[in-house]
Design an enzyme around this catalytic site. Structure first.
Site, PDB file in Angstrom:
ATOM      1  N   SER A 216      39.629  46.749  38.894  1.00  0.00           N
ATOM      2  CA  SER A 216      40.537  47.808  38.427  1.00  0.00           C
ATOM      3  C   SER A 216      40.389  49.006  39.341  1.00  0.00           C
ATOM      4  O   SER A 216      39.368  49.159  40.043  1.00  0.00           O
ATOM      5  CB  SER A 216      40.130  48.202  37.006  1.00  0.00           C
ATOM      6  OG  SER A 216      40.795  49.374  36.594  1.00  0.00           O
TER       7      SER A 216
ATOM      8  N   TYR B 174      33.581  50.493  30.380  1.00  0.00           N
ATOM      9  CA  TYR B 174      34.664  49.825  31.113  1.00  0.00           C
ATOM     10  C   TYR B 174      34.643  50.217  32.597  1.00  0.00           C
ATOM     11  O   TYR B 174      34.655  49.349  33.465  1.00  0.00           O
ATOM     12  CB  TYR B 174      36.016  50.182  30.490  1.00  0.00           C
ATOM     13  CG  TYR B 174      37.171  49.464  31.149  1.00  0.00           C
ATOM     14  CD1 TYR B 174      37.440  48.131  30.865  1.00  0.00           C
ATOM     15  CD2 TYR B 174      37.987  50.114  32.078  1.00  0.00           C
ATOM     16  CE1 TYR B 174      38.491  47.461  31.480  1.00  0.00           C
ATOM     17  CE2 TYR B 174      39.032  49.457  32.693  1.00  0.00           C
ATOM     18  CZ  TYR B 174      39.286  48.128  32.388  1.00  0.00           C
ATOM     19  OH  TYR B 174      40.332  47.458  33.014  1.00  0.00           O
TER      20      TYR B 174
HETATM   21  N1  LIG Z   1      46.558  46.148  32.171  1.00  0.00           N
HETATM   22  C1  LIG Z   1      46.034  47.041  33.022  1.00  0.00           C
HETATM   23  O1  LIG Z   1      46.574  48.147  33.238  1.00  0.00           O
HETATM   24  C2  LIG Z   1      44.787  46.691  33.767  1.00  0.00           C
HETATM   25  C3  LIG Z   1      44.359  47.563  34.779  1.00  0.00           C
HETATM   26  C4  LIG Z   1      43.210  47.247  35.482  1.00  0.00           C
HETATM   27  C5  LIG Z   1      42.522  46.085  35.207  1.00  0.00           C
HETATM   28  N2  LIG Z   1      42.950  45.257  34.196  1.00  0.00           N
HETATM   29  C6  LIG Z   1      42.170  44.056  33.932  1.00  0.00           C
HETATM   30  O2  LIG Z   1      43.019  42.940  33.829  1.00  0.00           O
HETATM   31  C7  LIG Z   1      42.379  41.940  33.031  1.00  0.00           C
HETATM   32  C8  LIG Z   1      43.371  41.407  32.011  1.00  0.00           C
HETATM   33  O3  LIG Z   1      43.664  42.435  31.092  1.00  0.00           O
HETATM   34  P1  LIG Z   1      45.121  42.683  30.486  1.00  0.00           P
HETATM   35  O4  LIG Z   1      45.513  44.040  30.883  1.00  0.00           O
HETATM   36  O5  LIG Z   1      46.011  41.537  30.774  1.00  0.00           O
HETATM   37  O6  LIG Z   1      44.742  42.798  28.932  1.00  0.00           O
HETATM   38  P2  LIG Z   1      44.955  41.789  27.706  1.00  0.00           P
HETATM   39  O7  LIG Z   1      46.395  41.490  27.531  1.00  0.00           O
HETATM   40  O8  LIG Z   1      44.220  42.429  26.588  1.00  0.00           O
HETATM   41  O9  LIG Z   1      44.226  40.442  28.173  1.00  0.00           O
HETATM   42  C9  LIG Z   1      42.824  40.283  28.119  1.00  0.00           C
HETATM   43  C10 LIG Z   1      42.501  38.807  28.168  1.00  0.00           C
HETATM   44  O10 LIG Z   1      41.074  38.667  28.199  1.00  0.00           O
HETATM   45  C11 LIG Z   1      40.731  37.679  27.228  1.00  0.00           C
HETATM   46  N3  LIG Z   1      39.396  37.875  26.687  1.00  0.00           N
HETATM   47  C12 LIG Z   1      38.846  38.999  26.166  1.00  0.00           C
HETATM   48  N4  LIG Z   1      37.620  38.730  25.688  1.00  0.00           N
HETATM   49  C13 LIG Z   1      37.387  37.427  25.917  1.00  0.00           C
HETATM   50  C14 LIG Z   1      36.302  36.541  25.631  1.00  0.00           C
HETATM   51  N5  LIG Z   1      35.169  36.962  25.031  1.00  0.00           N
HETATM   52  N6  LIG Z   1      36.423  35.236  25.998  1.00  0.00           N
HETATM   53  C15 LIG Z   1      37.538  34.790  26.594  1.00  0.00           C
HETATM   54  N7  LIG Z   1      38.591  35.566  26.895  1.00  0.00           N
HETATM   55  C16 LIG Z   1      38.514  36.870  26.548  1.00  0.00           C
HETATM   56  C17 LIG Z   1      41.798  37.800  26.139  1.00  0.00           C
HETATM   57  O11 LIG Z   1      41.903  36.556  25.455  1.00  0.00           O
HETATM   58  P3  LIG Z   1      41.444  36.298  23.916  1.00  0.00           P
HETATM   59  O12 LIG Z   1      41.529  37.606  23.188  1.00  0.00           O
HETATM   60  O13 LIG Z   1      42.405  35.257  23.443  1.00  0.00           O
HETATM   61  O14 LIG Z   1      40.060  35.774  24.041  1.00  0.00           O
HETATM   62  C18 LIG Z   1      43.046  38.047  26.976  1.00  0.00           C
HETATM   63  O15 LIG Z   1      43.605  36.836  27.386  1.00  0.00           O
HETATM   64  C19 LIG Z   1      41.149  42.614  32.418  1.00  0.00           C
HETATM   65  O16 LIG Z   1      39.999  42.236  33.147  1.00  0.00           O
HETATM   66  C20 LIG Z   1      41.425  44.100  32.612  1.00  0.00           C
HETATM   67  O17 LIG Z   1      40.255  44.869  32.674  1.00  0.00           O
HETATM   68  C21 LIG Z   1      44.060  45.542  33.470  1.00  0.00           C
END
Ligand SMILES: NC(=O)c1ccc[n+]([C@@H]2O[C@H](COP(=O)([O-])OP(=O)(O)OC[C@H]3O[C@@H](n4cnc5c(N)ncnc54)[C@H](OP(=O)(O)O)[C@@H]3O)[C@@H](O)[C@H]2O)c1
Length: 239
Positions: A132, A145
């Site tokens: 990130s 985070y």
């Molecule tokens: N969206 C942004 O602006 C942004 C910016 C920078 C970085 N990121 C990174 O991108 C990645 C994806 O995030 P997102 O934004 O797409 O958010 P999201 O929609 O909340 O997706 C998070 C994913 O992680 C999974 N997860 C969480 N805990 C888990 C566990 N214990 N075991 C297995 N899976 C788990 C969730 O699946 P389940 O709940 O079904 O387990 C879900 O599929 C993350 O690493 C986040 O830090 C996002």
């Protein structure tokens, strides 16, 4: 046709990665805790998708499930360590920070080791880590985070160095998104330049194909990263 394993595929960026990789004709192995979301995704994608529910913090189970999916998919070329959690709260309970560290740090490290060992034996492969822009920040309301993303990006530099010491062609891609629409950001406030998920993932897939070492998503966040790197410590201490 590539074989791509994606963690955290039940929503947001991971789900969109699965859809776009499959639309390009690649096989995708998908994990996440919410089985009903995986089943729906499998119905949408069809034969190219291989699914298994998994909590990535259950390391013995993760080892078994990754190998099981790789066997079903017929191999693995790319492992995308995308699963992540983050809450924004100035005084979160310890269990919230603990969960962030377990998922974003320990399970990430476990996945990176699994992929590295697999690709070393295979002789080639690519590990993609979802870091990130937070890898450059220190924010009190998201201390675990931001620290976890520092870990991820730094850990990947180490793995890039490790890759030079094994007889295998292993590439490491560090993806640093700014803000992207997802379940995680749906809860957020004070956000700007929030990218549509499909546009952000198109840029991610291009960067992975080009075996980029580090990429900011969307591109404009690279400028922010350059600026943030110049912020002296005393400023962080006063925020
Ligand atoms: N969206 C942004 O602006 C942004 C910016 C920078 C970085 N990121 C990174 O991108 C990645 C994806 O995030 P997102 O934004 O797409 O958010 P999201 O929609 O909340 O997706 C998070 C994913 O992680 C999974 N997860 C969480 N805990 C888990 C566990 N214990 N075991 C297995 N899976 C788990 C969730 O699946 P389940 O709940 O079904 O387990 C879900 O599929 C993350 O690493 C986040 O830090 C996002």
């Amino acid at each position: 046709m590539k074989k791509v394993l994606i963690t955290g595929a039940t929503s947001g960026i991971g789900r969109e990665l699965a859809l776009q990789y499959a639309a390009l004709g690649h096989r995708v192995a998908l994990v996440g805790r919410r089985e009903e979301k995986l089943v729906a995704l499998k119905e949408e994608i069809g034969d190219l998708a291989y699914i298994h529910p998994l909590d990535v913090t259950d390391f013995n189970e993760a080892q078994r499930v990754y190998q099981h999916l790789i066997d079903e998919m017929g191999g693995m070329d790319i492992m995308i360590l995308n699963a992540g959690v983050g809450i924004a709260k100035m005084l979160p309970p310890w269990r919230a920070d603990k969960n962030t560290i377990e998922v974003n740090v320990v399970a990430f490290a476990h996945g990176a080791h699994f992929a590295f060992d697999y690709f070393t034996k295979q002789g080639h492969g690519q590990i993609v880590g979802m870091s990130s822009l937070a890898a450059h920040l220190a924010i009190g309301s998201a201390a675990a985070y931001t620290a976890s993303k520092h870990f991820i990006s730094n850990y990947m530099i180490g793995f890039r160095q490790k890759a030079k010491h094994v007889d295998a062609d292993i590439h490491i891609t560090d993806i640093r998104p700014g803000f992207v629409k997802s379940e995680m950001t749906a809860r957020g406030r004070n956000m700007f330049w929030v990218a549509e998920t499909d546009k952000a993932v198109q840029q991610m897939i291009k960067a992975i194909q080009n075996k980029r070492k580090v990429v900011y998503i969307t591109k404009r966040w690279r400028l922010v990263a350059l600026l943030v790197k110049c912020v002296p410590q005393f400023v962080w201490d006063r925020i």
